[in-house]
Design a protein around this motif. Structure first.
Motif, PDB file in Angstrom:
ATOM      1  N   ASP A  55       0.668  -1.185   0.225  1.00  0.00           N
ATOM      2  CA  ASP A  55       0.429  -0.429   0.336  1.00  0.00           C
ATOM      3  C   ASP A  55       0.779   1.642   0.117  1.00  0.00           C
ATOM      4  O   ASP A  55       0.215   2.326  -0.361  1.00  0.00           O
ATOM      5  CB  ASP A  55      -0.975   0.248   1.367  1.00  0.00           C
ATOM      6  N   GLU A  56       2.263   1.374   0.506  1.00  0.00           N
ATOM      7  CA  GLU A  56       3.208   2.317   0.204  1.00  0.00           C
ATOM      8  C   GLU A  56       3.135   3.165  -0.930  1.00  0.00           C
ATOM      9  O   GLU A  56       3.280   4.035  -0.814  1.00  0.00           O
ATOM     10  CB  GLU A  56       4.525   2.063   0.935  1.00  0.00           C
ATOM     11  N   TYR A  78       0.807   4.319  -2.545  1.00  0.00           N
ATOM     12  CA  TYR A  78       0.095   5.267  -2.252  1.00  0.00           C
ATOM     13  C   TYR A  78       0.481   6.342  -1.748  1.00  0.00           C
ATOM     14  O   TYR A  78      -0.321   7.840  -2.661  1.00  0.00           O
ATOM     15  CB  TYR A  78      -1.547   4.734  -2.445  1.00  0.00           C
ATOM     16  N   SER A  92       0.333   8.373   1.458  1.00  0.00           N
ATOM     17  CA  SER A  92      -0.502   9.486   2.700  1.00  0.00           C
ATOM     18  C   SER A  92      -1.751   9.306   1.811  1.00  0.00           C
ATOM     19  O   SER A  92      -1.925  10.185   0.993  1.00  0.00           O
ATOM     20  CB  SER A  92       0.377  10.131   3.631  1.00  0.00           C
ATOM     21  N   SER A 131     -10.451   5.231   2.002  1.00  0.00           N
ATOM     22  CA  SER A 131      -9.545   4.881   1.377  1.00  0.00           C
ATOM     23  C   SER A 131      -9.616   5.103   0.047  1.00  0.00           C
ATOM     24  O   SER A 131      -9.578   5.085  -1.012  1.00  0.00           O
ATOM     25  CB  SER A 131     -10.405   3.348   1.880  1.00  0.00           C
ATOM     26  N   TRP A 132      -8.043   4.205  -0.119  1.00  0.00           N
ATOM     27  CA  TRP A 132      -7.290   3.758  -1.618  1.00  0.00           C
ATOM     28  C   TRP A 132      -8.239   2.982  -2.674  1.00  0.00           C
ATOM     29  O   TRP A 132      -8.585   1.195  -1.847  1.00  0.00           O
ATOM     30  CB  TRP A 132      -5.651   3.874  -1.400  1.00  0.00           C
ATOM     31  N   SER A 167       9.214   2.755  -1.476  1.00  0.00           N
ATOM     32  CA  SER A 167       7.544   2.456  -1.845  1.00  0.00           C
ATOM     33  C   SER A 167       8.225   3.463  -3.514  1.00  0.00           C
ATOM     34  O   SER A 167       7.621   2.712  -3.936  1.00  0.00           O
ATOM     35  CB  SER A 167       6.620   3.525  -1.094  1.00  0.00           C
ATOM     36  N   SER A 191      -1.649  -3.996   3.551  1.00  0.00           N
ATOM     37  CA  SER A 191      -1.277  -3.470   4.169  1.00  0.00           C
ATOM     38  C   SER A 191       0.041  -4.537   4.571  1.00  0.00           C
ATOM     39  O   SER A 191       0.301  -4.792   4.840  1.00  0.00           O
ATOM     40  CB  SER A 191      -2.791  -3.263   5.039  1.00  0.00           C
ATOM     41  N   ARG A 197      -2.104   2.801  10.503  1.00  0.00           N
ATOM     42  CA  ARG A 197      -1.863   2.017   9.691  1.00  0.00           C
ATOM     43  C   ARG A 197      -3.082   0.562   9.789  1.00  0.00           C
ATOM     44  O   ARG A 197      -3.651   0.636  10.848  1.00  0.00           O
ATOM     45  CB  ARG A 197      -0.207   0.903  10.351  1.00  0.00           C
ATOM     46  N   ASP A 221       4.868   8.072   6.218  1.00  0.00           N
ATOM     47  CA  ASP A 221       3.682   8.748   5.591  1.00  0.00           C
ATOM     48  C   ASP A 221       2.393   8.825   6.892  1.00  0.00           C
ATOM     49  O   ASP A 221       2.916   7.844   8.298  1.00  0.00           O
ATOM     50  CB  ASP A 221       3.147   7.918   5.045  1.00  0.00           C
ATOM     51  N   TYR A 277      -1.499   5.789   5.968  1.00  0.00           N
ATOM     52  CA  TYR A 277      -2.571   4.506   4.931  1.00  0.00           C
ATOM     53  C   TYR A 277      -3.415   3.492   5.080  1.00  0.00           C
ATOM     54  O   TYR A 277      -4.324   3.496   6.180  1.00  0.00           O
ATOM     55  CB  TYR A 277      -1.343   2.794   4.481  1.00  0.00           C
TER      56      TYR A 277
END
Length: 336
Positions: A134-135, A137, A139, A144-145, A158, A185, A221, A284, A287
């Motif tokens: 997920d990193e 993306y 922060s 949520s992404w 990342s 995650s 996180r 970040d 996440y």
């Protein structure tokens, strides 16, 4: 089915190998019935790779181990040949180390992935599963992404993973390769090298030591047991759509301070054991993955509640000092 697992002696890769060979680390709920005829592990055995992680499956006649570098095109070509599936875990993965020196991250994560993709294309591998994070993306303050979110990495680690993701998807779009990609995650569980936050804190506390907490402890996180992560990867390997990205999450978001409180309680320790330290460069803040896609398409849901998973993890480190004590000399770098 012949499956090649890169980085299969590492924390997450070894859990996947144990799962494939029938030794799951938790409840094997929802794991596809994949029955490999051969599982080949390709691992360089850097500081975080450990053959001890495969000890419980060492005598399985289906297991084959090759020590080598995914950046070695000759070796990779020889190893990839004859396999039906490649599941690609091998990566440099510690943010703090990438800040100190980015070179190995670019070499392994980008060039190593390209070397594997070229070999898989050349040998007609039926499916290439690329495991990411997920990193990539950056922060996110709220929400949520989704899988379509633009990439905005903020650390050398990342950024190198984002580069490998784009390469993997490009091989699908350019060459028609059957590539699927997962982004997870934060993982925790047994066999995790004690530079990452959960095993570092647990082993320090079990030894009567202190633990470092970055900044104000407010970084958030989502926590995912490694077994649930590998269940999700197995589902993607089995039924995921070519060219697609799938998020795998644990469903429990905590600030670092909240996680620290749970680990202190699990280890029977108090806040006097916590030492505040200066925040990490480019740290970040939050996440958060939306996992609706993998739930809807493949039926994934996390099966191990965080409190249960943390209790299991603390017990494992308490009962397996012979595994982790040699890894803490010299002491690992700070929290991941």
């Amino acid at each position: 089915m012949r499956i090649l697992v890169t980085g299969g002696a590492g924390f997450i890769g070894s859990e996947y190998v144990r799962m494939l060979l029938g030794v799951p680390g938790g409840d094997a709920v929802g794991v596809p019935a994949v029955e490999p005829s051969v599982v080949t592990v390709l691992d360089k055995l850097t500081y975080s790779g450990n053959l001890g992680n495969l000890a419980v499956v060492r005598d399985d006649p289906r297991l084959r181990f090759v020590r080598g570098d995914i950046c070695d095109p000759v070796l990779v070509d020889e190893v990839v040949a004859g396999h039906d599936v490649v599941v690609h875990f091998a990566a440099e993965s510690h943010v703090d180390r990438s800040i100190v020196g980015a070179g190995p991250f670019v070499t392994t994560n980008v060039l190593g992935t390209q070397t594997l993709l070229d070999a898989a294309l050349r040998h007609g591998v039926a499916r290439f599963v690329h495991v990411s994070t997920d990193e990539v993306y950056g922060s996110i303050e709220q929400g949520s992404w989704t899988e379509e979110w633009p990439l905005s990495p903020r650390s050398p680690y990342s950024a190198s993973k984002a580069g490998s993701d784009l390469l993997a998807l490009a091989y699908h779009r350019t060459h028609g390769m059957d590539v699927v990609l997962t982004r997870c995650s934060n993982n925790y569980g047994p066999y995790q090298f004690p530079e990452k936050v959960v095993p570092l804190f647990v082993t320090n506390l079990l030894d009567g030591g202190t633990v470092p907490l970055y900044g104000d402890g407010g970084n958030v996180r989502d926590w995912l047991h490694v077994h649930d992560h590998c269940r999700g990867i197995a589902m993607v390997q089995d039924k995921g759509r070519a060219g697609e990205v799938y998020h795998i999450g644990g469903g429990t978001e905590l600030t670092n301070k909240e996680l620290t409180a749970r680990l202190l309680e699990a280890c029977g320790a108090g806040w006097e054991r916590v030492v505040p330290v200066a925040d990490r460069k480019g740290h970040d803040r939050r996440y958060s993955l939306n996992i609706d896609k993998i739930k809807t398409e493949l039926g994934y849901a996390p099966s191990i509640p965080l409190d249960d998973g943390l209790a299991r993890t603390v017990r494992w480190y308490r009962d397996n000092r012979a595994w982790w004590e040699p890894l803490k000399t010299p002491a690992p770098v700070a929290v991941g």
